[in-house]
Design a protein around this motif. Structure first.
Motif, PDB file in Angstrom:
ATOM      1  N   GLU A  83       0.827  -1.219  -0.020  1.00 25.21           N
ATOM      2  CA  GLU A  83      -0.098   0.143  -0.020  1.00 25.21           C
ATOM      3  C   GLU A  83       0.736   1.318   0.009  1.00 25.21           C
ATOM      4  O   GLU A  83       1.994   1.160   0.761  1.00 25.21           O
ATOM      5  CB  GLU A  83      -0.936  -0.072   1.343  1.00 25.21           C
ATOM      6  CG  GLU A  83      -2.077   1.192   1.162  1.00 25.21           C
ATOM      7  CD  GLU A  83      -2.911   0.938   2.375  1.00 25.21           C
ATOM      8  OE1 GLU A  83      -4.002   0.298   2.303  1.00 25.21           O
ATOM      9  OE2 GLU A  83      -2.598   1.395   3.611  1.00 25.21           O
ATOM     10  N   PRO A 134       6.103   4.004   0.376  1.00 24.89           N
ATOM     11  CA  PRO A 134       5.393   2.795   0.872  1.00 24.89           C
ATOM     12  C   PRO A 134       4.751   3.257   2.354  1.00 24.89           C
ATOM     13  O   PRO A 134       5.057   3.942   3.133  1.00 24.89           O
ATOM     14  CB  PRO A 134       6.402   1.702   1.372  1.00 24.89           C
ATOM     15  CG  PRO A 134       7.483   2.176   0.326  1.00 24.89           C
ATOM     16  CD  PRO A 134       7.462   3.736   0.257  1.00 24.89           C
ATOM     17  N   ALA A 135       3.484   2.612   2.358  1.00 21.09           N
ATOM     18  CA  ALA A 135       2.655   3.058   3.692  1.00 21.09           C
ATOM     19  C   ALA A 135       3.231   2.624   4.784  1.00 21.09           C
ATOM     20  O   ALA A 135       3.648   1.566   5.116  1.00 21.09           O
ATOM     21  CB  ALA A 135       1.386   2.418   3.364  1.00 21.09           C
ATOM     22  N   SER A 136       3.569   3.565   5.938  1.00 14.33           N
ATOM     23  CA  SER A 136       3.999   3.432   7.306  1.00 14.33           C
ATOM     24  C   SER A 136       3.803   4.473   7.781  1.00 14.33           C
ATOM     25  O   SER A 136       3.615   5.642   7.212  1.00 14.33           O
ATOM     26  CB  SER A 136       5.621   2.773   7.124  1.00 14.33           C
ATOM     27  OG  SER A 136       6.201   3.946   6.900  1.00 14.33           O
ATOM     28  N   PRO A 137       3.889   4.542   9.233  1.00 13.83           N
ATOM     29  CA  PRO A 137       3.514   5.691  10.255  1.00 13.83           C
ATOM     30  C   PRO A 137       4.460   6.646  10.100  1.00 13.83           C
ATOM     31  O   PRO A 137       4.441   7.975   9.760  1.00 13.83           O
ATOM     32  CB  PRO A 137       3.395   4.995  11.466  1.00 13.83           C
ATOM     33  CG  PRO A 137       3.171   3.700  11.562  1.00 13.83           C
ATOM     34  CD  PRO A 137       3.531   3.162  10.244  1.00 13.83           C
ATOM     35  N   ALA A 138       5.842   6.209   9.752  1.00 12.89           N
ATOM     36  CA  ALA A 138       6.934   7.253   9.590  1.00 12.89           C
ATOM     37  C   ALA A 138       6.653   7.957   8.468  1.00 12.89           C
ATOM     38  O   ALA A 138       7.014   9.090   8.269  1.00 12.89           O
ATOM     39  CB  ALA A 138       8.296   6.683   9.552  1.00 12.89           C
ATOM     40  N   HIS A 139       6.458   7.120   7.443  1.00 15.02           N
ATOM     41  CA  HIS A 139       6.239   7.810   5.766  1.00 15.02           C
ATOM     42  C   HIS A 139       5.146   8.716   5.616  1.00 15.02           C
ATOM     43  O   HIS A 139       5.075   9.544   5.158  1.00 15.02           O
ATOM     44  CB  HIS A 139       6.196   6.542   4.673  1.00 15.02           C
ATOM     45  CG  HIS A 139       7.545   5.993   4.639  1.00 15.02           C
ATOM     46  ND1 HIS A 139       7.520   4.901   3.798  1.00 15.02           N
ATOM     47  CD2 HIS A 139       8.675   6.343   4.916  1.00 15.02           C
ATOM     48  CE1 HIS A 139       8.827   4.481   3.738  1.00 15.02           C
ATOM     49  NE2 HIS A 139       9.680   5.271   4.524  1.00 15.02           N
ATOM     50  N   GLU A 140       4.131   8.325   6.449  1.00 17.20           N
ATOM     51  CA  GLU A 140       3.000   9.255   6.716  1.00 17.20           C
ATOM     52  C   GLU A 140       3.468  10.639   7.327  1.00 17.20           C
ATOM     53  O   GLU A 140       3.059  11.750   6.791  1.00 17.20           O
ATOM     54  CB  GLU A 140       2.021   8.719   7.475  1.00 17.20           C
ATOM     55  CG  GLU A 140       0.450   9.568   7.519  1.00 17.20           C
ATOM     56  CD  GLU A 140      -0.680   8.723   8.149  1.00 17.20           C
ATOM     57  OE1 GLU A 140      -1.697   9.468   8.275  1.00 17.20           O
ATOM     58  OE2 GLU A 140      -0.520   7.662   8.549  1.00 17.20           O
ATOM     59  N   THR A 190      -4.395   7.188   0.178  1.00 13.58           N
ATOM     60  CA  THR A 190      -3.845   5.986   0.491  1.00 13.58           C
ATOM     61  C   THR A 190      -4.215   5.209  -0.834  1.00 13.58           C
ATOM     62  O   THR A 190      -5.289   5.236  -1.178  1.00 13.58           O
ATOM     63  CB  THR A 190      -4.646   5.381   1.665  1.00 13.58           C
ATOM     64  OG1 THR A 190      -4.112   5.781   2.916  1.00 13.58           O
ATOM     65  CG2 THR A 190      -4.174   3.780   1.817  1.00 13.58           C
ATOM     66  N   ARG A 208       6.325  -1.541  -6.391  1.00 15.78           N
ATOM     67  CA  ARG A 208       7.340  -1.986  -5.846  1.00 15.78           C
ATOM     68  C   ARG A 208       8.494  -1.345  -7.002  1.00 15.78           C
ATOM     69  O   ARG A 208       9.550  -1.155  -6.156  1.00 15.78           O
ATOM     70  CB  ARG A 208       7.775  -3.535  -5.557  1.00 15.78           C
ATOM     71  CG  ARG A 208       6.891  -4.210  -4.482  1.00 15.78           C
ATOM     72  CD  ARG A 208       6.979  -5.575  -4.230  1.00 15.78           C
ATOM     73  NE  ARG A 208       6.225  -6.292  -3.433  1.00 15.78           N
ATOM     74  CZ  ARG A 208       5.280  -6.945  -3.800  1.00 15.78           C
ATOM     75  NH1 ARG A 208       5.065  -7.197  -5.208  1.00 15.78           N
ATOM     76  NH2 ARG A 208       4.328  -7.379  -3.201  1.00 15.78           N
ATOM     77  N   PHE A 237      13.241   0.571   0.061  1.00 22.14           N
ATOM     78  CA  PHE A 237      12.285  -0.133   0.825  1.00 22.14           C
ATOM     79  C   PHE A 237      11.927  -1.432   0.532  1.00 22.14           C
ATOM     80  O   PHE A 237      11.263  -2.178   1.515  1.00 22.14           O
ATOM     81  CB  PHE A 237      11.318   0.896   0.542  1.00 22.14           C
ATOM     82  CG  PHE A 237      11.601   2.412   0.847  1.00 22.14           C
ATOM     83  CD1 PHE A 237      11.849   2.692   2.087  1.00 22.14           C
ATOM     84  CD2 PHE A 237      11.039   3.254  -0.159  1.00 22.14           C
ATOM     85  CE1 PHE A 237      11.953   4.042   2.409  1.00 22.14           C
ATOM     86  CE2 PHE A 237      11.212   4.565  -0.145  1.00 22.14           C
ATOM     87  CZ  PHE A 237      11.823   5.027   1.247  1.00 22.14           C
ATOM     88  N   TYR A 238      12.288  -1.968  -0.690  1.00 20.97           N
ATOM     89  CA  TYR A 238      12.267  -3.375  -1.048  1.00 20.97           C
ATOM     90  C   TYR A 238      13.366  -4.042  -1.252  1.00 20.97           C
ATOM     91  O   TYR A 238      13.631  -4.297  -2.486  1.00 20.97           O
ATOM     92  CB  TYR A 238      11.186  -3.513  -2.152  1.00 20.97           C
ATOM     93  CG  TYR A 238       9.680  -2.891  -1.581  1.00 20.97           C
ATOM     94  CD1 TYR A 238       8.943  -3.552  -0.763  1.00 20.97           C
ATOM     95  CD2 TYR A 238       9.235  -1.633  -2.223  1.00 20.97           C
ATOM     96  CE1 TYR A 238       7.724  -2.882  -0.449  1.00 20.97           C
ATOM     97  CE2 TYR A 238       8.277  -1.074  -1.971  1.00 20.97           C
ATOM     98  CZ  TYR A 238       7.550  -1.630  -0.831  1.00 20.97           C
ATOM     99  OH  TYR A 238       6.146  -1.082  -0.723  1.00 20.97           O
TER     100      TYR A 238
END
Length: 320
Positions: free
Chosen positions: A6, A45-51, A72, A85, A134-135
């Motif tokens: 996501e 990529p969705a993550s709290p840090a990236h948000e 999102t 990706r 990230f991947y």
């Protein structure tokens, strides 16, 4: 719906007059590892840090008189997840970094403070790329191994006499103990087996007899197997068989062979892109289709590897 990946997207709309703010925001998003989905749409990529990161840029956009929305974006299916990706593929960045790494590995200066400083720079650059990979895949793993090898190499110059940790589990072997032997691998060879057989004949055991096996179980007890599970020489610690042979016999310090190893690695298991790889694959594939006899195939492929080794010996590191 595929929820395996996501993205968080930030839409950016800025007045045309805000050139300074636009450049600052673009550079900041790039440094954070954001990819461009389309003009004015940046994703992570969705993550709290990236948000949190994108919310900070949204505030900057609004302070500059523009507008931005946070969205999102879940992948609809696996095909779209793979495209998402691919937006964050750092293979090219690691490939550019690898040029600097190999230039330093080939450096002949005895100015030890300069070597130390350049090693710190190369390490910092690797860490910066890895931080936004990230991947992570084979490209990062390959670059990390090269960095470890470089650090060990320079450590012998910076602190001579100190014991060094071994990389992987590859023991150094004496060429004299491996002359006139029978070497065996699977029949109908592709790039790693072809290149390894070439390396054996050209640089390890000129009198080698290469045996092509219908099955690894057919390998004679006295033969040296290569490039199959349980073989004497095969993949070790991320290295393909060609690279394992280089390390085993101390040939990895020869830059033309190391660069040829990068081509073999990329074609066999992926990783850092190499400019010559696609052409080599096309030529070898054509030979494999046209030549049914494996000995004849090796003879033809050897001309390709001879030419590549000569090319890498002649080309400057920053052109390879």
């Amino acid at each position: 719906m595929n929820d395996s990946i996501e993205l968080i997207a930030l839409t950016v709309a800025l007045p045309s007059t805000t050139t300074t703010a636009r450049t600052k925001i673009w550079r900041g998003l790039k440094a954070a590892g954001a990819a461009v989905l389309r003009d004015g749409v940046y994703v992570l990529p969705a993550s709290p840090a990236h948000e949190t990161t994108l919310l900070g840029f949204q505030t900057e956009v609004e302070n500059a008189g523009g507008g931005g929305e946070l969205l999102t974006l879940p992948a609809r299916d696996e095909a779209q997840a793979e495209r998402f990706r691919a937006l964050f593929d750092r293979s090219e960045a690691f490939g550019e970094w690898l040029v600097d790494c190999r230039q330093l590995a080939n450096e002949r200066t005895q100015d030890l403070p300069t070597l130390e400083r350049r090693l710190r720079t190369v390490r910092r650059q690797f860490e910066q790329i890895a931080a936004i990979d990230f991947y992570p895949g084979e490209a990062q793993a390959q670059a990390r191994r090269e960095l470890e090898a470089l650090a060990n190499h320079l450590a012998t110059l910076l602190s001579p006499g100190e014991p060094r940790a071994l990389v992987g589990s590859i023991a150094r072997l004496a060429l004299a103990d491996y002359q006139g032997r029978t070497w065996a691998t699977r029949a109908r060879p592709w790039v790693d087996r072809l290149a390894s057989a070439w390396l054996i004949r050209r640089h390890i055991d000129p009198g080698a007899h290469i045996l092509w096996l219908a099955s690894p179980a057919d390998c004679p007890p006295a033969a040296l197997g290569f490039d199959y599970d349980g073989a004497t020489f095969s993949h070790v610690d991320g290295r393909v068989t060609f690279e394992t042979l280089l390390a085993s016999f101390g040939l990895d310090a020869q830059m033309p062979l190391a660069r040829l190893g990068a081509v073999v690695h990329q074609l066999d298991v992926g990783g850092v892109p190499v400019a010559e790889a696609a052409g080599v694959a096309a030529i070898l594939n054509g030979m494999r289709l046209n030549i049914a006899d494996d000995d004849a195939l090796l003879a033809a492929a050897s001309t390709v590897f001879d030419a590549l080794a000569a090319h890498f010996a002649d080309a400057p590191a920053d052109k390879v």
